[in-house]
Design a protein around this motif. Structure first.
Motif, PDB file in Angstrom:
ATOM      1  N   ILE A   1      78.264  34.129  13.026  1.00 14.97           N
ATOM      2  CA  ILE A   1      77.808  34.048  11.629  1.00 14.97           C
ATOM      3  C   ILE A   1      77.730  32.378  11.556  1.00 14.97           C
ATOM      4  O   ILE A   1      76.773  31.823  10.996  1.00 14.97           O
TER       5      ILE A   1
ATOM      6  N   SER B   1      81.988  37.068  19.644  1.00 17.23           N
ATOM      7  CA  SER B   1      82.738  36.562  18.346  1.00 17.23           C
ATOM      8  C   SER B   1      81.873  36.732  17.419  1.00 17.23           C
ATOM      9  O   SER B   1      80.850  36.057  17.040  1.00 17.23           O
ATOM     10  N   ILE B   2      82.214  37.709  16.474  1.00 16.05           N
ATOM     11  CA  ILE B   2      81.393  38.286  15.314  1.00 16.05           C
ATOM     12  C   ILE B   2      81.336  37.083  14.382  1.00 16.05           C
ATOM     13  O   ILE B   2      80.151  36.553  13.831  1.00 16.05           O
ATOM     14  N   LEU B   3      82.585  36.492  13.802  1.00 12.68           N
ATOM     15  CA  LEU B   3      82.424  35.344  12.833  1.00 12.68           C
ATOM     16  C   LEU B   3      81.903  34.236  13.428  1.00 12.68           C
ATOM     17  O   LEU B   3      81.156  33.383  12.736  1.00 12.68           O
TER      18      LEU B   3
ATOM     19  N   THR C   1      79.453  43.101   7.042  1.00  8.49           N
ATOM     20  CA  THR C   1      79.518  43.483   8.655  1.00  8.49           C
ATOM     21  C   THR C   1      80.929  43.026   9.208  1.00  8.49           C
ATOM     22  O   THR C   1      81.524  43.934   9.833  1.00  8.49           O
ATOM     23  N   TRP C   2      81.267  41.646   9.128  1.00  6.73           N
ATOM     24  CA  TRP C   2      82.378  41.114   9.379  1.00  6.73           C
ATOM     25  C   TRP C   2      83.538  41.936   8.860  1.00  6.73           C
ATOM     26  O   TRP C   2      84.500  42.397   9.670  1.00  6.73           O
TER      27      TRP C   2
ATOM     28  N   LEU D   1      74.579  38.121  14.942  1.00  5.39           N
ATOM     29  CA  LEU D   1      75.735  38.998  14.643  1.00  5.39           C
ATOM     30  C   LEU D   1      75.447  40.481  15.301  1.00  5.39           C
ATOM     31  O   LEU D   1      76.420  41.105  15.792  1.00  5.39           O
TER      32      LEU D   1
ATOM     33  N   GLU E   1      86.405  44.224  11.142  1.00 11.27           N
ATOM     34  CA  GLU E   1      87.583  43.397  11.127  1.00 11.27           C
ATOM     35  C   GLU E   1      88.722  43.597  10.048  1.00 11.27           C
ATOM     36  O   GLU E   1      89.931  43.513  10.411  1.00 11.27           O
TER      37      GLU E   1
ATOM     38  N   CYS F   1      76.047  39.713   6.355  1.00 11.40           N
ATOM     39  CA  CYS F   1      76.947  39.170   7.340  1.00 11.40           C
ATOM     40  C   CYS F   1      78.565  39.367   7.038  1.00 11.40           C
ATOM     41  O   CYS F   1      79.265  39.693   7.843  1.00 11.40           O
ATOM     42  N   LEU F   2      78.706  38.905   5.856  1.00  8.69           N
ATOM     43  CA  LEU F   2      80.296  38.992   5.679  1.00  8.69           C
ATOM     44  C   LEU F   2      80.776  40.464   5.589  1.00  8.69           C
ATOM     45  O   LEU F   2      81.758  40.790   5.889  1.00  8.69           O
TER      46      LEU F   2
END
Length: 293
Positions: free
Chosen positions: A249, A244-246, A163-164, A30, A168, A160-161
């Protein structure tokens, strides 16, 4: 009970180990995805930053008595500040030239950081105990699950979630994307592009430092702990799709599980299965599973 000739508790144990590894892959990839996707820098110093996070947590505890909980906050902030200084003084000069210069600079920084750590602390691993709150295991009937590993899975997914969602789904995230995708237009709207670019790099390396603190009680703290892991993490980023961030993860978690199942049935192949997947993805979809063509 056996599944394809393997006792169910053994298989589940390897899946849990794979999921924990996958959480580290997810957090580290990430950070790489944030830096590459928004700044277009291939950050080879990421593994050394991960090691530095674990080493700083050990130093804070051993020399100053700072507990694990405070290290989870202090270390990422310190690492992020160091990242901001690196971006301001070195990386900023490389944005408009070929990628190879960024690779050489960050690779050189990684060797310098690792070399200094070896010089001061040696190559031997140093123990870092998990917090007393996570002593013991959960009895799940078919296996005992260490409490600290459950904590790693939960907090890694949360980070992670978050940060996403920050990048976004928030106004700050839209400013970050605008500042890196089209800085000229962003400036016309009064956005301080220079500061946002610096903060973006600081955020990316802070995630690596955070992963290092999480890893310290599981793996021995060592100057070489990031050098082999970073190659696997780069493979994860390539499979998920550069930037791609997602995708980083989800791919990190998935490949951790694949590695765990492979270790259960074919231990000799567990060290290379991620690279085999990477080769297949590059052949069939060069942009990665979640990357844009």
């Amino acid at each position: 009970m056996e599944i394809f000739g393997l006792p169910f508790p053994v298989l589940m144990g390897q899946i849990v180990v794979g999921l924990v590894n996958g959480c580290f892959y997810a957090v580290l990839s990430l950070g790489l995805a944030v830096i590459f996707g928004m700044l277009n820098i291939v950050n080879f110093v990421h593994g050394a930053i991960y090691m530095l996070g674990a080493l700083l947590a050990w130093l804070l505890l051993d020399k100053l008595g700072v507990t694990y909980w405070y290290s989870l906050i202090i270390v990422p902030l310190l690492i992020g500040a160091v990242g901001c200084v690196l971006e301001r003084t070195m990386l900023r000069r490389l944005y408009r030239i070929d990628h190879v210069f960024g690779i050489l600079l960050t690779l050189g920084l990684a060797y310098i950081i690792e070399g200094l750590a070896r010089y001061w602390f040696g190559a031997a691993g140093m123990a870092f105990s998990a917090p007393s709150q996570f002593a013991g295991t959960f009895d799940m009937g078919f296996m005992r699950l260490p409490k600290y590993r459950v904590w790693v899975i939960v907090i890694s997914l949360a980070v992670c979630l978050s940060t996403w969602a920050l990048i976004e789904r928030t106004r700050l995230g839209s400013y970050l994307r605008a500042a890196t995708e089209n800085p000229a237009i962003a400036r016309t709207f009064g956005i301080n592009v220079s500061v946002l670019v610096t903060l973006t790099y600081g955020l990316g390396v802070a995630l690596a430092g955070f992963a290092g603190v999480l890893a310290a009680p599981i793996y021995q703290v060592s100057p070489i702990m990031g050098s082999s892991l970073i190659i696997v993490v780069f493979a994860v980023v390539v499979i998920g799709g550069m930037g791609s961030i997602l995708g980083s993860i989800l791919t990190g978690l998935l490949l951790g599980l694949v590695e765990g199942v492979t270790r259960a049935y074919w231990p000799e192949a567990s060290a290379v299965v991620i690279f085999i997947v990477m080769i297949l993805v590059l052949i069939l979809r060069p942009s990665g599973l979640f990357g844009k063509e």
